[in-house]
Design a protein around this motif. Structure first.
Motif, mmCIF file in Angstrom:
data_model
loop_
_atom_site.group_PDB
_atom_site.id
_atom_site.type_symbol
_atom_site.label_atom_id
_atom_site.label_comp_id
_atom_site.label_asym_id
_atom_site.label_seq_id
_atom_site.Cartn_x
_atom_site.Cartn_y
_atom_site.Cartn_z
ATOM 1 N N GLU A 17 6.935 53.660 -38.002
ATOM 2 C CA GLU A 17 7.811 52.579 -37.633
ATOM 3 C C GLU A 17 8.331 52.812 -36.162
ATOM 4 O OE1 GLU A 17 8.909 50.920 -42.086
ATOM 5 O OE2 GLU A 17 10.305 52.044 -41.027
ATOM 6 N N ILE A 18 8.184 51.979 -35.459
ATOM 7 C CA ILE A 18 8.737 52.133 -34.221
ATOM 8 C C ILE A 18 9.814 50.933 -34.046
ATOM 9 C CG2 ILE A 18 8.506 51.701 -31.713
ATOM 10 C CD1 ILE A 18 5.610 52.381 -32.097
ATOM 11 N N THR A 19 11.068 51.273 -33.829
ATOM 12 C CA THR A 19 12.121 50.359 -33.656
ATOM 13 C C THR A 19 12.706 50.228 -32.370
ATOM 14 O OG1 THR A 19 12.901 51.114 -35.986
ATOM 15 C CG2 THR A 19 14.461 49.772 -34.710
ATOM 16 N N ILE A 20 12.842 49.043 -31.802
ATOM 17 C CA ILE A 20 13.373 48.686 -30.244
ATOM 18 C C ILE A 20 14.610 48.350 -30.459
ATOM 19 C CG2 ILE A 20 12.835 47.558 -28.134
ATOM 20 C CD1 ILE A 20 9.805 47.186 -29.051
ATOM 21 N N LYS A 21 15.549 49.215 -30.021
ATOM 22 C CA LYS A 21 17.103 48.517 -30.131
ATOM 23 C C LYS A 21 17.195 48.026 -28.671
ATOM 24 C CE LYS A 21 18.339 52.006 -33.527
ATOM 25 N NZ LYS A 21 19.042 53.088 -33.696
ATOM 26 N N ALA A 22 17.878 46.725 -28.608
ATOM 27 C CA ALA A 22 18.224 46.029 -27.059
ATOM 28 C C ALA A 22 19.572 45.284 -27.621
ATOM 29 C CB ALA A 22 16.894 45.288 -26.982
ATOM 30 N N ASN A 23 20.066 44.878 -26.375
ATOM 31 C CA ASN A 23 21.326 44.130 -26.324
ATOM 32 C C ASN A 23 20.646 42.558 -27.004
ATOM 33 O OD1 ASN A 23 23.052 41.856 -25.156
ATOM 34 N ND2 ASN A 23 23.698 43.456 -24.021
ATOM 35 N N SER A 24 21.581 42.161 -27.676
ATOM 36 C CA SER A 24 21.531 40.844 -28.528
ATOM 37 C C SER A 24 21.124 39.685 -27.690
ATOM 38 C CB SER A 24 22.617 40.669 -29.220
ATOM 39 O OG SER A 24 23.974 40.188 -28.476
ATOM 40 N N ALA A 25 21.388 39.910 -26.269
ATOM 41 C CA ALA A 25 21.035 38.723 -25.395
ATOM 42 C C ALA A 25 19.443 38.853 -24.975
ATOM 43 C CB ALA A 25 22.047 38.853 -24.119
ATOM 44 N N ASP A 26 18.931 40.142 -25.159
ATOM 45 C CA ASP A 26 17.485 40.352 -24.962
ATOM 46 C C ASP A 26 16.501 40.109 -26.087
ATOM 47 O OD1 ASP A 26 18.069 40.676 -22.154
ATOM 48 O OD2 ASP A 26 18.488 42.876 -22.349
ATOM 49 N N ILE A 27 17.098 40.113 -27.289
ATOM 50 C CA ILE A 27 16.286 40.007 -28.575
ATOM 51 C C ILE A 27 15.062 38.783 -28.286
ATOM 52 C CG2 ILE A 27 15.935 39.519 -30.844
ATOM 53 C CD1 ILE A 27 17.231 42.202 -30.096
ATOM 54 N N GLY A 28 15.634 37.590 -27.775
ATOM 55 C CA GLY A 28 14.648 36.408 -27.623
ATOM 56 C C GLY A 28 13.779 36.810 -26.728
ATOM 57 N N LYS A 29 13.885 37.650 -25.579
ATOM 58 C CA LYS A 29 12.861 37.884 -24.361
ATOM 59 C C LYS A 29 11.971 38.941 -25.138
ATOM 60 C CE LYS A 29 15.909 37.120 -20.805
ATOM 61 N NZ LYS A 29 16.560 37.778 -19.513
ATOM 62 N N LEU A 30 12.461 39.900 -25.743
ATOM 63 C CA LEU A 30 11.404 40.785 -26.639
ATOM 64 C C LEU A 30 10.553 40.158 -27.379
ATOM 65 C CD1 LEU A 30 13.781 43.775 -26.938
ATOM 66 C CD2 LEU A 30 11.627 43.512 -25.340
ATOM 67 N N ILE A 31 10.864 39.150 -28.347
ATOM 68 C CA ILE A 31 10.220 38.622 -29.292
ATOM 69 C C ILE A 31 9.155 37.432 -28.492
ATOM 70 C CG2 ILE A 31 10.023 36.854 -31.121
ATOM 71 C CD1 ILE A 31 12.599 38.515 -32.221
ATOM 72 N N GLY A 32 9.838 36.915 -27.798
ATOM 73 C CA GLY A 32 9.089 35.767 -26.890
ATOM 74 C C GLY A 32 8.757 34.381 -27.657
ATOM 75 N N LYS A 33 8.294 33.518 -27.054
ATOM 76 C CA LYS A 33 8.144 32.053 -27.537
ATOM 77 C C LYS A 33 7.112 32.295 -28.307
ATOM 78 C CE LYS A 33 8.001 27.410 -25.785
ATOM 79 N NZ LYS A 33 7.807 26.584 -24.721
ATOM 80 N N ASN A 34 7.257 31.705 -29.672
ATOM 81 C CA ASN A 34 6.285 31.731 -30.639
ATOM 82 C C ASN A 34 5.981 33.438 -31.056
ATOM 83 O OD1 ASN A 34 6.338 29.110 -31.138
ATOM 84 N ND2 ASN A 34 4.641 28.881 -29.469
ATOM 85 N N GLY A 35 6.746 34.500 -30.714
ATOM 86 C CA GLY A 35 6.305 35.597 -31.029
ATOM 87 C C GLY A 35 5.280 36.297 -30.115
ATOM 88 N N ASN A 36 5.019 35.489 -28.926
ATOM 89 C CA ASN A 36 3.929 35.796 -28.326
ATOM 90 C C ASN A 36 4.285 37.393 -27.554
ATOM 91 O OD1 ASN A 36 2.197 33.971 -28.620
ATOM 92 N ND2 ASN A 36 2.976 32.725 -26.949
ATOM 93 N N MET A 37 5.378 38.021 -27.129
ATOM 94 C CA MET A 37 5.637 38.812 -26.528
ATOM 95 C C MET A 37 5.441 40.129 -27.715
ATOM 96 S SD MET A 37 6.251 39.355 -23.405
ATOM 97 C CE MET A 37 6.676 38.782 -21.970
ATOM 98 N N ILE A 38 6.493 40.118 -28.828
ATOM 99 C CA ILE A 38 6.067 41.244 -29.652
ATOM 100 C C ILE A 38 4.771 41.193 -30.412
ATOM 101 C CG2 ILE A 38 6.692 39.703 -31.653
ATOM 102 C CD1 ILE A 38 7.917 43.246 -31.107
ATOM 103 N N ASN A 39 3.846 40.164 -30.499
ATOM 104 C CA ASN A 39 2.495 40.230 -30.718
ATOM 105 C C ASN A 39 1.722 40.976 -29.810
ATOM 106 O OD1 ASN A 39 2.962 39.094 -33.122
ATOM 107 N ND2 ASN A 39 2.584 36.846 -32.649
ATOM 108 N N ALA A 40 2.056 40.976 -28.591
ATOM 109 C CA ALA A 40 1.236 41.721 -27.576
ATOM 110 C C ALA A 40 1.348 42.984 -27.755
ATOM 111 C CB ALA A 40 1.638 41.117 -26.107
#
Length: 79
Positions: free
Chosen positions: A33-56
């Motif tokens: 399991e890999i956990t990315i810890k980030a600032n709460s303001a950046d969570i949306g950027k890491l997940i991306g629109k429709n989950g595209n970033m995290i899926n990549a």
């Protein structure tokens, strides 16, 4: 190898790269399991629109599975 890539990639797309940290939890010899810890303001950027970033990122991790035989689960959490 994959953790370094994920950390560097995450730092490139967030607003607060100094707050990115990566932790790994080796469940067994075939699953990590890999956990990315980030600032709460950046969570949306890491997940991306429709989950595209995290899926990549998950697709890249699955590519590494073919090389080393380890399955990866990626989670994004707020600090």
């Amino acid at each position: 190898m994959i953790t370094n890539f994920i950390e560097n990639y995450a730092k490139l797309i967030v607003s607060y790269p100094e707050e990115i940290s990566i932790s790994t939890n080796i469940v067994d010899e075939t699953f990590t399991e890999i956990t990315i810890k980030a600032n709460s303001a950046d969570i949306g950027k890491l997940i991306g629109k429709n989950g595209n970033m995290i899926n990549a990122l998950k697709t890249m991790a699955n590519g590494c599975k073919a090389k080393d035989g380890i399955s990866y689960k990626i989670q994004v959490v707020s600090v």
